[in-house]
Enzyme design. Structure first.
Site, short mmCIF file in Angstrom:
data_model
loop_
_atom_site.label_atom_id
_atom_site.label_comp_id
_atom_site.label_asym_id
_atom_site.label_seq_id
_atom_site.Cartn_x
_atom_site.Cartn_y
_atom_site.Cartn_z
N GLU A 29 0.83 -1.20 0.00
CA GLU A 29 0.00 0.00 0.00
C GLU A 29 0.87 1.25 0.00
O GLU A 29 1.87 1.33 0.70
CB GLU A 29 -0.88 -0.03 1.26
CG GLU A 29 -1.66 1.23 1.54
CD GLU A 29 -2.31 1.21 2.91
OE1 GLU A 29 -3.27 1.98 3.12
OE2 GLU A 29 -1.87 0.42 3.78
N HIS A 30 0.50 2.24 -0.81
CA HIS A 30 1.17 3.53 -0.77
C HIS A 30 0.58 4.36 0.36
O HIS A 30 -0.64 4.52 0.47
CB HIS A 30 1.00 4.29 -2.08
CG HIS A 30 1.38 5.74 -1.98
ND1 HIS A 30 2.66 6.18 -2.19
CD2 HIS A 30 0.64 6.84 -1.65
CE1 HIS A 30 2.70 7.49 -2.01
NE2 HIS A 30 1.49 7.92 -1.69
N LEU A 31 1.44 4.87 1.23
CA LEU A 31 1.02 5.81 2.27
C LEU A 31 1.78 7.11 2.09
O LEU A 31 2.97 7.11 1.79
CB LEU A 31 1.32 5.24 3.67
CG LEU A 31 0.56 3.99 4.10
CD1 LEU A 31 1.06 3.50 5.45
CD2 LEU A 31 -0.94 4.26 4.16
N ASP A 71 13.75 -3.38 13.68
CA ASP A 71 14.73 -2.41 13.15
C ASP A 71 14.16 -1.00 13.30
O ASP A 71 14.10 -0.24 12.35
CB ASP A 71 15.03 -2.73 11.69
CG ASP A 71 16.21 -1.92 11.14
OD1 ASP A 71 17.05 -1.49 11.94
OD2 ASP A 71 16.28 -1.73 9.91
#
Length: 280
Positions: free
Chosen positions: A89-91, A188
């Site tokens: 998904e692009h956020l 991380d």
């Protein structure tokens, strides 16, 4: 590569957007598709698919806890050169500022998720599942020893070898009377892997595993990027246990060794000094 993306995503429209980025390992690009925007990470190394499969599993595991916002993973795609692409998904992510306290609270909720599951199971007459763990041996053998083996193979560093022979005997004492419920970790969590969207904080690029919640805070202490509000909110939910600072130093040793292996001898000095500090 874009034709492969079109086929795998079953889209006619695939238009690059003005969102691109990359880190030390992979490159990324956002696209507009028939069903919305996606973000695609690309890596051409042979181990890329294994790495992206792990990242996808990490994102899925964090999503299932419903505690923190992460990009929803979509698909890992193999490339003909042995590399891979990871579609998610692009956020529209920006630098984290006003949601630091929320991030601290949500991270604590993530770390407490398994403990809550355990408590619920112990009250359920139809289940008899117990958590079994040996975190100390896992961390020594699967984290520190693996890094040290790589350093030995590449550099044959005598000083590191001698320090490790003494240090590994002292590590179990750092966990005396410490009760550890395995927590799902981002793995991380440094300043480059956090941000915010309009309604709150978001974390990304995880390398998740189940371990001691204190480990999560170690790399942030090296590279910074987290405010007092973050730590205050976190410790309100998960207070520091006795011996916390020494264990944090131990966990930071892993990151120094890992960076030495990835980026070279510039991290040797930090690794050596951390080992000496732990032996005091």
């Amino acid at each position: 590569m874009e034709n492969l993306l079109k086929r795998e995503l079953n889209t006619v429209r695939l238009k690059q957007l003005g969102y691109a980025g990359g880190g030390c390992i992979s490159q990324g690009q956002s696209y507009e598709t028939d069903t919305g925007r996606v973000f695609v990470k690309v890596n051409h190394k042979n181990q890329a698919k294994t790495m992206f499969d792990g990242e996808m599993a990490s994102l899925e595991a964090i999503l299932k806890t419903s505690t923190m916002k992460v990009p929803k993973p979509i698909k890992v795609i193999s490339l003909s050169d042995g590399g891979a692409m990871f579609v998610m998904e692009h956020l529209d992510i920006h630098g984290l500022n006003r949601h630091m306290a929320t991030l601290g609270e949500q991270l604590a909720n993530l770390h407490l998720h398994n403990e809550k599951l355990r408590d619920r199971e112990s009250k359920d007459a139809h289940t008899n599942n117990d958590w079994q763990s040996d975190w100390v041996n896992f961390f020594i053998r699967q984290r520190l020893q693996l890094q040290l083996d790589l350093i030995e193979k590449e550099y044959g560093d005598r000083e590191v070898r001698e320090l490790w022979s003494k240090l590994q005997l002292k590590i179990p004492a750092l966990f005396h009377d410490v009760e550890i419920t395995p927590a799902l970790l981002h793995g991380d969590l440094w300043g480059g892997n956090i941000g915010q969207v309009e309604d709150g904080p978001v974390i990304f690029d995880p390398s998740s595993f189940y371990g001691h919640s204190e480990y999560e805070l170690s790399i942030s202490g090296i590279f910074g990027g987290f405010s007092t509000a973050f730590y205050t909110a976190y410790y309100n939910k998960i207070p520091k246990a006795s011996g916390f600072e020494k264990r944090l130093t131990l966990y930071q040793l892993f990151h120094y060794l890992n960076h030495w292996n990835h980026f070279g001898t510039g991290y040797r000095g930090s690794s050596i000094s951390t080992m000496k500090a732990l032996l005091k």
